[in-house]
Design an enzyme around this catalytic site. Structure first.
Site, PDB file in Angstrom:
ATOM      1  CB  SER A 100       0.017  -8.201  -1.419  1.00 36.16           C
ATOM      2  OG  SER A 100      -0.850  -9.093  -0.739  1.00 36.16           O
ATOM      3  CE  LYS A 147      -4.291  -1.701   0.410  1.00 36.28           C
ATOM      4  NZ  LYS A 147      -4.174  -3.113   0.718  1.00 36.28           N
ATOM      5  CD  GLU A 203     -10.250   3.809  -0.274  1.00 41.63           C
ATOM      6  OE1 GLU A 203     -10.129   5.028  -0.412  1.00 41.63           O
ATOM      7  OE2 GLU A 203      -9.438   2.986  -0.748  1.00 41.63           O
TER       8      GLU A 203
HETATM    9  C1  LIG Z   1      -5.194  -4.137   0.574  1.00 35.98           C
HETATM   10  C2  LIG Z   1      -4.485  -5.397   0.424  1.00 35.98           C
HETATM   11  C3  LIG Z   1      -4.755  -6.268  -0.641  1.00 35.98           C
HETATM   12  C4  LIG Z   1      -5.873  -6.062  -1.624  1.00 35.98           C
HETATM   13  O1  LIG Z   1      -5.778  -4.920  -2.404  1.00 35.98           O
HETATM   14  P1  LIG Z   1      -5.380  -4.944  -3.920  1.00 35.98           P
HETATM   15  O2  LIG Z   1      -5.682  -3.564  -4.375  1.00 35.98           O
HETATM   16  O3  LIG Z   1      -6.202  -5.970  -4.622  1.00 35.98           O
HETATM   17  O4  LIG Z   1      -3.944  -5.250  -3.996  1.00 35.98           O
HETATM   18  C5  LIG Z   1      -3.982  -7.392  -0.786  1.00 35.98           C
HETATM   19  N1  LIG Z   1      -3.004  -7.682   0.096  1.00 35.98           N
HETATM   20  C6  LIG Z   1      -2.722  -6.880   1.147  1.00 35.98           C
HETATM   21  C7  LIG Z   1      -1.637  -7.270   2.082  1.00 35.98           C
HETATM   22  C8  LIG Z   1      -3.446  -5.718   1.340  1.00 35.98           C
HETATM   23  O5  LIG Z   1      -3.154  -4.931   2.377  1.00 35.98           O
END
Ligand SMILES: *Cc1c(COP(=O)(O)O)cnc(C)c1O
Length: 406
Positions: free
Chosen positions: A384, A96, A118
């Site tokens: 992620s 993020k 948000e």
């Molecule tokens: C917010 C989040 C996501 C989902 O958001 P995308 O916009 O689809 O990437 C995925 N993994 C983590 C760790 C997140 O914080």
């Protein structure tokens, strides 16, 4: 960094990716979005903006994030090698920050003094709050009441970072309602910049978020070439709104030999209200000002969604993914809560990495596919985020007997 040819993720002049995307907003909002689009184009053509973002990415967020070969998983599973792109190692533990630093820098450049955001799981809210604190911007974060309970520590983190957290109490009390309220606040006051957390929303947001997240794919491509002198055979990522996925896909878009697989939250099954798999199980429709695949209720509005991970339960998805699905460049599959949890434990036990429940969905798909593939094949998974935010929830699920430990 090598520049990719073609596919820069730029939509047409009206903000469309094929028939998806666009900007379905009332007139006053259109002027704000046009202003934003112009300011963004101006910023990314400016070397000093790119230099400052590059500096923050390196010295504040900790980029580049490494790639890591999961040799223990390989030994256990057999078949293809599994590699991770370690976005969990960024400042604040997820991808993020790539986006919030970019958008907050842009906000400051535009002379805005306040930002709204948000948040679902709270990860985007925390990243927005930190980026705003760093860049001297006032920050308000909208969060669904249910998510505030599910991710209470992130609420405290945002507050400690100086943000005001506003509880969205309407509807399902999750991410959709938080977006509704953030948009309303943004529309009401033009000193505000809306820091949107995923590759969704009206133009130019999907394009802008993709731009800031594509550093994941650019780095990953170079890193895989440096490590293996070849590209991965498959690149996969979980898909909520689709920002981490489009970010890593961007690096391999022009390499047709690399299969791109997006993994959606399959929740408890295919029934209505049991999942948030917009691409796999939804149909085209407009939500929050853009056209994409979405989950609808009986009257055609945004329907109920569910996922074990608060970061994935959004009833629509980034418009570029909708186009990639239709044209076949990317494939989209779904993974259930149970499979994601199993993957969470696999990575924790065998590699000593607690993955976010969101990321565990992508990992689960890799774990499913690897054993049937040859030993010289390579799967690159975008990890992620880290799972520290999820350990209480997972522990509760285990102790309530709802799930078995792997
Ligand atoms: C917010 C989040 C996501 C989902 O958001 P995308 O916009 O689809 O990437 C995925 N993994 C983590 C760790 C997140 O914080």
């Amino acid at each position: 960094m090598s520049q990719q040819k073609g596919h820069d993720g730029k939509p047409d002049s009206n903000g469309f990716y094929g028939e998806y995307g666009g900007s379905f907003v009332p007139e006053p909002l259109r002027a704000r979005l046009d202003e934003l689009a112009a300011a963004f184009e101006d910023a990314i053509a400016d070397e000093s903006f790119k230099r400052e973002l590059g500096y923050l990415n390196a010295h504040y967020a900790g980029r580049p994030s490494p790639v890591f070969h999961c040799k223990n998983l390989d030994t256990k599973l057999g078949g293809a090698q599994i590699w991770l792109k370690r976005e969990d190692l960024n400042h604040l533990g997820a991808h993020k920050i790539n986006n919030t630093l970019g958008q907050c820098l842009l906000a400051r450049r535009m002379g805005k003094t306040r930002v709204v955001a948000e948040t679902g799981a709270g990860q985007h809210g925390v990243a927005a709050a930190a980026s705003a604190a760093l860049l001297g911007l006032e920050c308000t974060v909208y969060m669904g009441e249910l998510d505030m309970a599910r991710q209470h520590l992130n609420v405290i983190r945002m507050q400690m970072l100086g943000a005001r957290v506003v509880c969205a109490k309407s509807g399902q009390k999750t991410l959709k309602e938080a977006v509704d309220e953030a948009i309303a606040a943004w529309v009401a006051d033009d000193s505000i910049f809306y820091v949107l957390g995923s590759a969704v929303g009206p133009h130019p947001y999907p394009y802008m978020v993709r731009y800031f997240q594509s550093i994941i794919g650019r780095e990953a491509r170079e890193q895989m070439l440096a490590e293996l002198s070849r590209l991965p055979d498959i690149c996969m990522a979980c898909v909520g709104g689709g920002s981490n996925a489009i970010g890593i896909f961007a690096g391999f878009m022009d390499d047709p030999q690399v299969r791109l697989i997006g993994v959606e939250p399959g929740g408890r099954g295919n029934g209505y209200g049991q999942h948030a798999a917009s691409l796999c199980l939804g149909e085209p429709g407009i939500l929050h000002g853009f056209n994409s695949y979405m989950i609808k209720n009986e009257s055609g509005e945004a329907g109920e969604v569910y996922s074990i991970s608060a970061g994935l339960d959004y009833p629509s998805v980034g418009p570029e993914h909708a186009k990639l699905k239709d044209c076949g460049r990317a494939e989209y599959v779904r993974v259930t809560d149970e499979e994601a949890l199993k993957a969470f434990f696999e990575l924790s036990r065998h590699e000593g990495i607690l993955p976010a429940l969101e990321s565990s969905h992508a990992l689960a798909q890799a774990i499913k596919m690897a054993p049937a593939m040859a030993r010289d094949k390579v799967i690159l998974v975008n990890l992620s985020g880290r799972g520290d935010k999820d350990v209480q929830q997972v522990a509760d699920l285990v102790s309530s007997g709802k799930i078995k430990k792997a």
